[in-house]
Write an enzyme that holds these catalytic residues in place. Structure first.
Site, PDB file in Angstrom:
ATOM      1  N   GLU A 363       0.829  -1.217   0.000  1.00 22.47           N
ATOM      2  CA  GLU A 363       0.000   0.000   0.000  1.00 22.47           C
ATOM      3  C   GLU A 363       0.864   1.267   0.000  1.00 22.47           C
ATOM      4  OE1 GLU A 363      -3.756   0.000   1.824  1.00 22.47           O
ATOM      5  OE2 GLU A 363      -3.955  -2.182   1.752  1.00 22.47           O
ATOM      6  N   GLY A 364       1.969   1.173  -0.735  1.00 21.96           N
ATOM      7  CA  GLY A 364       2.904   2.292  -0.855  1.00 21.96           C
ATOM      8  C   GLY A 364       4.083   2.081   0.082  1.00 21.96           C
TER       9      GLY A 364
END
Ligand code: CAA
Length: 379
Positions: A363-364
């Protein structure tokens, strides 16, 4: 900012804590060793309303706020971070994405069973050549009457093997870059859509991570979420909330490290006394607790800002950046406190380290969180 929790928030946390201790703790280690998907636990979480926590009741959810969700995520991940990520993807990426941007028809058909835990969702943005560089989408969606034809490959898809419904980002107009990407709801069983082999992972081993392949998959145009070209903004906005979920997951792992370290240091004796009486251990525990408390405040702040309808991208990125780092540090310190016992499987701390690492990546990555934070500060 007022951090006093409401009765509902406290009750949600207590329910999650009890569920984690009763239902997850006895089998978490075994599932990790066998890389076994927690089907039964996910079914029960669905019955408790934990698979669609922030979805309004009329769409099958529990109608709770983001703070309640973060509290529950922490408690579940404190015992089993694999279950945490399965729950996180379904709640904050899939259910939230459809609730915020889907049509009423999409909500009735997909969101209601997803939020009730009767279906499982996945979120497919990453590709072999599009990870941090998420606009570089090679998966194509070409309009054909009332359908789109999807072709391409997605990578690193959490829940991808077991998912019934996948939100797929694909280029509808590659010449427009970020503005030429759209989102589609793809169902398991659509001809041409197939999951690849399950990845063998360092941590979160009882959750599944797969590639997905799309070969001339005919997706009804009514399954597009939002307008053509909205897909990248959809992904970014959804991931903003997802990052609060992953921060809470990391927080749970960090708290588990602290709990284990306190317990072990009171039991383990060296030089004729519990090691908890040694200042070297005391300082480690003090530092861990201070970092965890800071991480918790950042995470709850981001959740409260989302609930208040404020801009929260930067705060979610800060929460994820700091909390994931805290989890890795706490796990390393927990192993150090446990000495040789921390390095073997008898105590859970080696699993906590393996599980913690991914929170700095998915998620990044931490580097992407710094991009989001610094861009906001310097714009
Ligand atoms: N909200 C709304 N819009 C946003 C936004 C946000 N948070 N972030 C970007 N946008 C908009 C921008 O405003 C821009 O629009 P305009 O051109 O109209 O101004 C457009 O989107 C493109 O943005 P950028 O120019 O900033 O794009 P970029 O190529 O520089 O990328 C990035 C920005 C932050 C690096 C982004 O690509 C990113 O977040 N990358 C990481 C991707 C990621 O998190 N992947 C995780 C995969 S999912 C996963 O891990 C789930 C799982 O299975 C557990």
């Amino acid at each position: 900012m007022n951090f006093e929790l409401s009765e509902t928030q406290k009750m949600t946390r207590e329910t999650a804590r009890q569920f984690a201790v009763d239902e997850l703790a006895p089998t978490a280690e075994e599932r990790d060793a066998k890389e076994e998907f927690p089907h039964e636990a996910i079914k029960k979480l669905g019955e408790l309303g934990f698979m669609g926590m922030m979805v309004p009741e009329q769409h099958g959810g529990a109608g709770l706020d983001t703070v309640s969700y973060a509290l529950a995520m922490e408690e579940i991940s404190r015992v089993d971070a694999s279950v945490g990520v399965i729950m996180s993807v379904n709640n904050s990426l899939v259910c939230y994405g459809i609730e915020a941007y889907g049509t009423e028809e999409q909500k009735q058909k997909y969101l209601v069973p997803l939020a009730q835990g009767k279906l499982l969702g996945a979120f497919a943005l990453s590709e072999p050549e599009a990870g941090s560089d998420a606009t570089n989408q090679h998966t194509l969606a070409v309009r054909d009457g009332d359908f789109y034809i999807l072709n391409g490959i997605k990578n690193w898809i959490t829940n991808g093997y077991n998912a019934d419904v996948v939100l797929v980002m694909a280029a509808t107009d590659p010449s427009k870059g970020a503005h030429g990407i759209s989102t589609f709801i793809v169902e398991k069983g659509m001809p041409g859509f197939a999951p690849g082999k399950k990845e063998r992972k360092l941590g979160i081993r009882s959750s599944d991570t797969v590639s997905l392949s799309f070969q001339d998959v005919r997706v009804p145009a009514v399954n597009r979420i939002g307008d053509e070209g909205f897909g990248f903004r959809f992904a970014m906005k959804t991931l903003d909330g997802g990052r609060i979920g992953i921060a809470a997951q990391a927080l749970g792992i960090a708290q588990a490290c602290l709990d284990a370290s306190i317990k072990y240091s009171k039991e383990r004796k060296a030089f004729d006394r519990p090691i908890a009486e040694l200042q070297a251990i005391q300082f480690k525990i003090a530092d861990m607790a201070t970092e965890i408390e800071s991480a918790r405040l950042l995470t709850l702040q981001a959740a409260m800002m989302k609930d208040a309808g404020q801009k929260f991208s930067k705060h979610a990125a800060m929460a994820k950046l700091f909390t994931s780092k805290t989890a890795v540090r706490a796990a390393l310190e927990a192993i150090q406190i446990h000495g040789g016992y921390g390095y073997i499987r008898e105590y859970n701390v080696e699993r906590y380290l393996r599980d913690a690492k991914i929170t700095e990546i998915y998620e990044g990555t931490s580097e992407i969180q710094r991009v989001v934070i610094s861009r906001d500060l310097l714009k």
